[in-house]
Enzyme design. Structure first.
Site, PDB file in Angstrom:
ATOM      1  N   ASP A 225      -8.831   3.433   5.109  1.00 36.81           N
ATOM      2  CA  ASP A 225      -7.812   2.395   4.929  1.00 36.81           C
ATOM      3  C   ASP A 225      -7.260   2.017   6.299  1.00 36.81           C
ATOM      4  O   ASP A 225      -7.331   2.780   7.257  1.00 36.81           O
ATOM      5  CB  ASP A 225      -6.686   2.947   4.040  1.00 36.81           C
ATOM      6  CG  ASP A 225      -5.845   1.844   3.421  1.00 36.81           C
ATOM      7  OD1 ASP A 225      -5.957   1.650   2.191  1.00 36.81           O
ATOM      8  OD2 ASP A 225      -5.082   1.188   4.145  1.00 36.81           O
ATOM      9  N   HIS A 227      -4.108   1.537   6.845  1.00 34.58           N
ATOM     10  CA  HIS A 227      -2.698   1.935   6.950  1.00 34.58           C
ATOM     11  C   HIS A 227      -2.528   3.406   7.300  1.00 34.58           C
ATOM     12  O   HIS A 227      -3.431   4.224   7.137  1.00 34.58           O
ATOM     13  CB  HIS A 227      -1.984   1.651   5.631  1.00 34.58           C
ATOM     14  CG  HIS A 227      -1.991   0.208   5.250  1.00 34.58           C
ATOM     15  ND1 HIS A 227      -2.988  -0.348   4.491  1.00 34.58           N
ATOM     16  CD2 HIS A 227      -1.121  -0.793   5.546  1.00 34.58           C
ATOM     17  CE1 HIS A 227      -2.727  -1.646   4.319  1.00 34.58           C
ATOM     18  NE2 HIS A 227      -1.608  -1.937   4.958  1.00 34.58           N
ATOM     19  N   SER A 319       2.800  -4.536   4.882  1.00 33.97           N
ATOM     20  CA  SER A 319       2.269  -3.546   3.941  1.00 33.97           C
ATOM     21  C   SER A 319       2.484  -2.120   4.445  1.00 33.97           C
ATOM     22  O   SER A 319       2.512  -1.186   3.645  1.00 33.97           O
ATOM     23  CB  SER A 319       0.784  -3.799   3.694  1.00 33.97           C
ATOM     24  OG  SER A 319       0.078  -3.915   4.912  1.00 33.97           O
TER      25      SER A 319
END
Length: 392
Positions: A225, A227, A319
């Protein structure tokens, strides 16, 4: 009496060139390792399978995606564009077919995609983080000037702005990159932007240094990912809370508790970008697993509208502000409530502009405004809306 005769063996016909080619292909296929053999078989079966699916799709009536057939439509290309839309909407098993193709590509090449590159140990990275956008120094200055103008406006209204740049995954987890380090052509946009903000009198918090330190023992980002993971979010939250306390040491105290759900797989957004989101783990880089944490106020719901009554700190982020329990970890580390107005896809100012224009913000602004923004957007050209001052 008849003497039995011994059957004579019939000589095998001589091998033809076609037989020889078939045997060579068979031997080559059997010599392939298992995953590559599966990929090769998939690629062989896809054309006839795709043809059948396309025929089924064309026979499916769809008033929303008509396909015009006329000399004019054929000549202008309109027929083919409409045909593409019709197939896209009606192709049986479209997502599964795309998944199979992407899986075959990954198994065959062991490579990423146009947007994703593979690192060591199943780590995935955005290629854009490793690029060197043209005029990036100018774009950093333009953004710093924009933030400095906002900072002056907020100061006049009694609001302290704190900028928290979430560092690139490739910068924090550089040891997992191909070659174990960032490419030589990349520049330290994180440090450069921090220096630009300091030079303009804007408060900012350094999230990179503690995250790099922590990454020596514990991963700070999800492998699959873009993040930060829960450990990384906690590291960033603790640094952010320390910076907030230095700016506003007398925030109203609130106690928080954190609980964790059972451990479960967590396929990341980079697997989606590779088209492997529905592929079994055995045939792709393994998904992360996580016991998702949730932090709540010990006394229950904090309530309130945009700014409510209690929170004196506002978090406007991207996000990243919604991942890894960053918001919860920030409240727990700060020991005070934080209102989170972060948005998915906020990029640079997508969550900040609506927050600044909200009537509740206008009527009762927070004492501290934490603006979280990802490093990877900083060197890119400004969007059209970002040529307009941030303050309403």
């Amino acid at each position: 009496m008849t003497t039995p005769t011994t059957p004579t063996k019939t000589a095998a016909p001589p091998a033809t060139p076609a037989d020889a080619r078939t045997g060579t292909l068979r031997d080559a296929a059997l010599a392939l390792p298992g995953p590559a053999r599966l990929a090769a078989l998939t690629l062989l079966l896809l054309p006839p399978g795709g043809l059948i699916a396309a025929v089924v799709s064309l026979c499916t009536p769809d008033p929303h995606h008509p396909v015009p057939v006329s000399a004019r439509a054929l000549g202008s290309g309109e027929t083919f564009k409409a045909l593409e839309r019709h197939l896209d909407a009606n192709l049986p098993g479209r997502d599964a077919v795309i998944g199979v193709v992407n899986t075959a590509r990954y198994l065959t090449t062991r490579g990423g995609s146009d947007e994703v590159t593979l690192g060591a140990g199943g780590w995935l990275f955005l290629r854009s983080e490793l690029a060197a956008p043209p005029r990036q120094a100018a774009h950093l200055r333009e953004r710093a000037d924009l933030i400095a103008d906002l900072n002056r406006d907020l100061q006049r209204r009694g609001v302290t702005l704190l900028v928290a740049v979430s560092p690139n995954k490739s910068r924090v987890q550089a040891a997992q990159l191909p070659g174990g380090a960032l490419p030589g052509w990349t520049t330290n946009t994180y440090a450069d932007f921090q220096a630009l903000l300091r030079g303009r009198g804007v408060h900012s918090v350094d999230l990179l240094t503690p995250m790099q330190r922590a990454a020596r023992t514990d991963a700070q980002y999800y492998r699959t990912d873009t993040h930060w993971n829960q450990d990384g979010a906690r590291t960033a939250a603790q640094a952010t809370a320390q910076a907030i306390r230095a700016l506003a040491p007398d925030l109203p105290p609130t106690a928080f508790t954190t609980s964790a759900a059972p451990t479960a797989p967590r396929p990341g957004d980079l697997l989606h970008l590779m088209g492997l989101q529905v592929t079994p783990d055995a045939l792709r880089p393994h998904a992360d697993t996580e016991a998702t944490e949730t932090t709540v106020a010990a006394g229950g719901d904090l309530g309130g509208g945009l700014l409510g009554d209690a929170p004196q700190v506002l978090l406007a982020g991207t996000s990243y502000g919604l991942r890894g329990n960053y918001h919860g970890a920030l409240q727990q580390a700060l020991g005070s409530a934080v209102l989170n107005v972060s948005r998915e896809g906020a990029d640079f100012s997508g969550s900040l502009r609506p927050a600044l224009r909200d009537p509740a913000f206008q009527a009762a602004p927070p004492r501290v405004l934490v603006w979280e923004l990802p490093e990877r957007f900083l060197p890119l050209p400004l969007d059209e809306e970002d040529h307009i001052p941030l303050a309403p």
